[in-house]
Design a protein around this motif. Structure first.
Motif, short mmCIF file in Angstrom:
data_model
loop_
_atom_site.label_atom_id
_atom_site.label_comp_id
_atom_site.label_asym_id
_atom_site.label_seq_id
_atom_site.Cartn_x
_atom_site.Cartn_y
_atom_site.Cartn_z
N LEU A 4 30.54 74.48 26.76
CA LEU A 4 29.88 73.41 26.01
C LEU A 4 28.51 73.10 26.58
O LEU A 4 27.55 72.87 25.85
N GLN A 5 28.42 73.07 27.91
CA GLN A 5 27.14 72.81 28.57
C GLN A 5 26.13 73.91 28.22
O GLN A 5 24.94 73.65 28.11
N ALA A 8 24.77 73.29 24.81
CA ALA A 8 24.24 71.93 24.63
C ALA A 8 22.74 71.87 24.93
O ALA A 8 22.04 70.99 24.43
N MET A 13 20.38 76.71 22.53
CA MET A 13 20.85 76.69 21.14
C MET A 13 19.88 77.45 20.26
O MET A 13 20.26 78.29 19.45
N PRO A 73 35.49 78.20 19.16
CA PRO A 73 35.27 77.03 18.30
C PRO A 73 33.83 76.54 18.33
O PRO A 73 33.42 75.76 17.48
N ALA A 76 31.27 77.46 15.18
CA ALA A 76 31.05 76.55 14.04
C ALA A 76 29.97 75.52 14.37
O ALA A 76 29.21 75.10 13.50
N VAL A 77 29.90 75.14 15.63
CA VAL A 77 28.90 74.15 16.05
C VAL A 77 27.50 74.73 15.92
O VAL A 77 26.60 74.09 15.39
N ASP A 80 26.68 75.13 12.28
CA ASP A 80 26.38 73.82 11.68
C ASP A 80 25.00 73.34 12.11
O ASP A 80 24.24 72.82 11.31
N ARG A 84 21.92 72.56 9.58
CA ARG A 84 21.26 71.26 9.53
C ARG A 84 19.77 71.36 9.82
O ARG A 84 18.97 70.63 9.26
N GLU B 2 21.26 63.34 20.20
CA GLU B 2 21.82 64.40 19.38
C GLU B 2 23.34 64.50 19.56
O GLU B 2 23.83 64.43 20.69
N PRO B 3 24.07 64.64 18.45
CA PRO B 3 25.54 64.68 18.49
C PRO B 3 26.11 65.60 19.57
O PRO B 3 27.03 65.21 20.29
N LEU B 4 25.55 66.78 19.68
CA LEU B 4 26.05 67.72 20.67
C LEU B 4 25.86 67.20 22.09
O LEU B 4 26.74 67.34 22.94
N GLN B 5 24.72 66.58 22.33
CA GLN B 5 24.45 66.01 23.65
C GLN B 5 25.45 64.91 23.97
O GLN B 5 25.84 64.71 25.12
N ILE B 7 28.61 64.55 23.07
CA ILE B 7 29.94 64.99 23.54
C ILE B 7 29.87 65.96 24.72
O ILE B 7 30.89 66.25 25.34
N ALA B 8 28.67 66.45 25.03
CA ALA B 8 28.55 67.42 26.12
C ALA B 8 28.73 66.78 27.50
O ALA B 8 29.09 67.44 28.45
N ALA B 9 28.50 65.47 27.60
CA ALA B 9 28.69 64.80 28.89
C ALA B 9 30.18 64.69 29.18
O ALA B 9 30.92 64.10 28.39
N PRO B 73 32.09 69.01 12.67
CA PRO B 73 32.52 70.26 13.33
C PRO B 73 32.75 70.10 14.82
O PRO B 73 33.36 70.95 15.44
N LEU B 74 32.26 68.99 15.36
CA LEU B 74 32.47 68.75 16.79
C LEU B 74 33.90 68.33 17.07
O LEU B 74 34.38 68.41 18.20
#
Lengths: 102, 102
Positions: A4-5, A8, A13, A73, A76-77, A80, A84, B2-5, B7-9, B73-74
């Motif tokens: 994930l890191q 992120a 990305m 998984p 998909a992120v 997405d 976007r 940002e959404p990804l950021q 949940i990344a923590a 998707p997260l």
DNA sequence: ATCTTAATTTAGATTCATCTAAAATAAGGA
DNA sequence: TCCTTATTTTAGATGAATCTAAATTAAGAT
């Protein structure tokens, strides 16, 4: 580094998106950013270590390509995120066209 | 943010898991960590602003719960992360049991 | 051998998210 | 009103990730 890191980081990305469905030499990837090649190279290393990137060497060049399967998984992120980004660009373009304030 | 950021923590990922299918007061959430309440509160704010957490107030308490739908998707990423954590714990427990070196 | 091109590696600087500590808010009871 | 409980907010400290610059590697051409 945790998967994930790895994705992120915005720069990484972006790199993933660049080599999503084509192979690119490191130089072409680096050229997309206004940071040093060194910085990009370090990101490539992180992505490679996570298994998200496959490397092919040819002469002095190194070609990179995303390994979509390896993302699990997270695939998909990335998809997405890309979708976007494209949407955002589209909307900006439409707004631009709409006002024609130039 | 940002959404990804968001949940990344790791701490925030953990908070999301805690309130995944139940409501908890901020205090109970904070008690799960060995950092200050202030730190946890700040994470709650980030999650709330991202829309990943819903807040309900009752007297002086504030209850939080994950908004799974909002994650898009997260959501799969959080669920996968949780599943893998449980797996890790299971494997560690089995290894422990297997050797019985105490 | 030397040079050039392509890219990486290393070492140190910078930046940004997270943390702590202390003060502030907010609701309710004595 | 003052106190207590629950929590947030603010301001500053800390540390990890990312960046730059310079040196290094590696392949091929002259």
């Amino acid at each position: 580094m945790e998967p994930l890191q790895v994705i992120a980081a915005p720069r990484r990305m972006r790199i993933l998106e660049l080599v999503w469905d084509r192979e690119l030499p490191a130089g072409d990837i680096a050229a997309e950013f206004d940071v040093s090649w060194s910085a990009v190279s370090q990101h490539l290393t992180v992505l490679k270590q996570a298994g998200f990137l496959v490397e092919r060497r040819e002469g002095t060049s190194r070609f990179y390509r995303a390994d979509k399967e390896a993302l699990g998984p997270l695939r998909a992120v990335v998809e997405d995120h890309w979708r976007r980004s494209l949407n955002l660009i589209k909307h900006l373009a439409e707004a631009e066209e709409g006002q024609c304030s130039k």
